[in-house]
Design an enzyme around this catalytic site. Sequence first.
Site, short mmCIF file in Angstrom:
data_model
loop_
_atom_site.label_atom_id
_atom_site.label_comp_id
_atom_site.label_asym_id
_atom_site.label_seq_id
_atom_site.Cartn_x
_atom_site.Cartn_y
_atom_site.Cartn_z
N PHE A 76 10.67 -23.91 -102.46
CA PHE A 76 10.70 -23.20 -103.74
C PHE A 76 12.09 -23.13 -104.35
CE2 PHE A 76 12.32 -18.85 -102.83
CZ PHE A 76 12.54 -19.00 -101.49
N ASN A 116 6.78 -18.95 -95.41
CA ASN A 116 7.91 -19.71 -94.88
C ASN A 116 9.12 -19.60 -95.82
OD1 ASN A 116 9.66 -22.12 -94.57
ND2 ASN A 116 8.22 -22.59 -92.93
N VAL A 118 11.61 -21.37 -96.37
CA VAL A 118 12.03 -22.59 -97.05
C VAL A 118 10.93 -23.07 -97.99
CG1 VAL A 118 12.65 -25.01 -96.76
CG2 VAL A 118 13.57 -23.29 -95.19
N GLU A 119 9.66 -22.98 -97.54
CA GLU A 119 8.57 -23.62 -98.27
C GLU A 119 8.18 -22.86 -99.54
OE1 GLU A 119 5.87 -24.39 -95.05
OE2 GLU A 119 7.16 -25.95 -94.24
N MET A 120 7.45 -21.72 -99.38
CA MET A 120 7.06 -21.01 -100.60
C MET A 120 7.77 -19.67 -100.76
SD MET A 120 3.07 -22.08 -101.00
CE MET A 120 2.89 -22.06 -102.77
#
Lengths: 313, 608
Positions: A76, A116, A118-120
């Site tokens: 994100f 997460n 890093v992810e969302m």
Amino acid sequence: MKALALIACLWAPAAFATAEPIQPIPMTLREDAARAALGRLLFNDPRLSGNGKVSCASCHSLSHGGGDGRARSAGFNGQLTLTNAPTVLNAALNFKQFWNGSADSLEAQVDQVVQNPVEMGSRWEDVVAKVAADPGYRSAFAVSYRDGVTRANIQQSIATFERTLTTPNSRFDLYLRGDSAALSAAEKAGYAKFKHFGCVSCHQGVNVGGNMFQKFGVMGEYLQKRANPSRSDLGRYLVTGLEADRYVFKVPSLRNVALTAPYFHDGSVATLEEAVEVMFRYQLGRVATREDTESIVKFLGTLTGRPAAQPWP
Amino acid sequence: MKGRTGWVPVTAAVAALLCALGLAYEWSRALGESDYLENVAALRQLKQLDARWELDVLKSRIGINVHYDPLAASQSGIASGARALGAALGAGRHDDTAELRAGLDRLNAAIVRKIALVERFKSGNSVLRNSMVFLPTAADDAQQALLGERATVARRLAVELNEVLLASLLYSNGATEERGAETLARLASVESVAKPLSAPTVERIDIFAAHVRTVIREQRGVDALLAEIAAVDTAASIDEIGNRLGREQRRAEERNREYREYLLVFAAVLLAAMLYLAVQLTRSHAVINRVNRELQVANGSLEQRVQERTREVEDRTAELTRANASLQGEIAEREQLQGQLVQSEKLASIGQLAAGVAHEINNPVGYVSSNFSSLEGYLANLFEVLAAYEAAEPAIGDGEIRGRLASLKSRVELDFLKDDIPSLMRESREGLTRVSKIVSDLKDFSHVDAQPEWHPTNLQQCIESTLNVVNNEVKYKADVAREYGILPEVECVASQISQVVMNLVVNAAHAIGPERGLITIRTGADLHNAWIEVADNGSGIPEASLARIFDPFYTTKPIGKGTGLGLSLSYGIVQKHNGNITVQTAVGRGTTFRVTLPIVQAGLAEAA
């Protein structure tokens, strides 16, 4: 004598079909259409991420074979993920999710990715609040779920949508269901090699993989001797902490593999030919000829299919 | 007086007994026999799954199962089975929750351990099977390379190599430590002897050696794992939980029997009390009927309860009510479906009829109208000739002939004929045109020549182009307002939906009286459906007509103005789209038709 020959003819395909190590994907889905439709909206909704910039579809784009074509995806806030984004196509047929199998279900996978960092980069309280604030979602959830918008229901509807993303009409499935003309002679030869050379001892079952774990480098150290080792190389060790699980990964499904370059858990290999060669050398402990590799790559191309999202009951 | 004084203590005693009865009933109910049976069934199923799981492991080991899908399935089956059992046992009431929990924990730990072992087995088994299959090929490759070597050791090596291959293959049938060690030792000697040979030969021997080592290592590993898997006490843990539940159930039955005895005693005392009351109350004529009723009611319910407990019949009233309600629902649904069926049956039969009639009429209408055109031409010619004759009339010299002609003309009213024939022709031509129009509507109605093409369609564009077509019909009677919502593309046959919109708009225009009116067109969508509304502020539809508006040939328009097919046609089209058409109306205030269509047609493949 004629009758006997006929019986033999009738018998042979049946015996052949049961002995195939790869099975066709079921043609029918038993998913709730309303929940799947709701899941499709959520899957494409960037509000699920912390800053409203990425949705599930950002890294799992259906027009990119269910992945994003990158070695590692941008989360994100632009940070790179630890591993390559696996395809969402046929993910429902995997026995566990993620490269290291840390999620037992698609619901658990959604649960982890949303949070997460890093992810969302989101928090579930916020996601539930944002979804519940949207009157369209509110009424759709009220129809599909007795308790309306909840964390579990959001996960369940996205997972339901993902369970509709199977690709039962690849040419290889047609072949397995008895349409012998669906594959060319070269592709059939590739499949024979795929079985004969032992690829099929791990890449088997309905998803051509995705139902077991295996060490990367059974017949020779690959990850250990590579430059730039990364934490994600440890694989399932990160989940269990067992020494035996070092460098062990979920055997990935090879369905739609021609669409999902680059390859391996870190996207370190750009072409399918290269990936097949590494597999020969380090998993099968033998050297592949150029011809063998190309033949197997031809077979792998027949595993490409499109989601047939319709036949809901 | 005596009756009065007897009342109070007896009623109190009855009330106390009823309370005790209720309590005993409640206690015995709480024991939950059905829970026990369900739990036992779940345990048995779990045990069966566990057995099948082990069997699948063995099948994979000996190669009957050529893929691991069955193993993965039993694995997730047993994990979810154990979770469900845990939830069920946690929800029920138990004598010794802690002990039961401990048993469950042991079972879960065993399952987790077994899953981990089976996972390792799958990995090892794959590697083993791959090397086993490849071993003869690897040996063959090495032999080929040795054939090309000149050194004398090559021949000896070829023999040694074959022996190692044989030993490795034999090892897989009866793996013993000594045999393994011996094979490895021979392999090491082969490798050391081969060292001076050419690099390609050494490489092939290395590959062969790697696979021999893999076979021996993985064979040991897989066999050890199989033994460990068999030693995991999942089945024993399941039995232990079963035994515990069994003991608990026996204790519960014991208690149940006690309660049942209490119930019997209470019931007997209660009966005696009732009897006493009955005797008391026979004295008073005024109250006897009321008391009798009470007695009957109390007696009835008492008997029922006693019977219920003695026979141990489950109380299924709630279930029955539910079933009844769903039956009612089904009946209602069926009635509704029947209504729909009647409507579509009507349409279908009319459709068939129409197709036939249209075909039959089309032919004669065709030649009548073509003859009619010729006839018009001939008549024009005849009139021309007649005019020429008339012009020539004064030239006739004979007065007698002129007189006959004049009297003939006046007898047949030639002037009138000349006026009337063209207007007769015009009217007949109009009639023919109407007949063809009706025939073509009938054909549309029965879709005899419609080859529908389904496409994702922009409904807004579809509505706009239809409005252009019917502009003439509408513009002198009403203004058209548009309230379009956000619409996805809708999978439909665009030409047919246009026709529906056209019918609705034209009907709306006709419904508007002498004053200028307003037609409002609205659109919108939810998750699955899109809708179009056509609303007018015209005369509305009276209650009596409302039920028939979708019937074919039903019309309220003056004769010759409508065929009565428009709405039934629309109804048929919308139905073929798996949609529906609804109407809201108020006499004097206007009518709103709403067409709802599914966004995606089930059955047509959707491109992702």
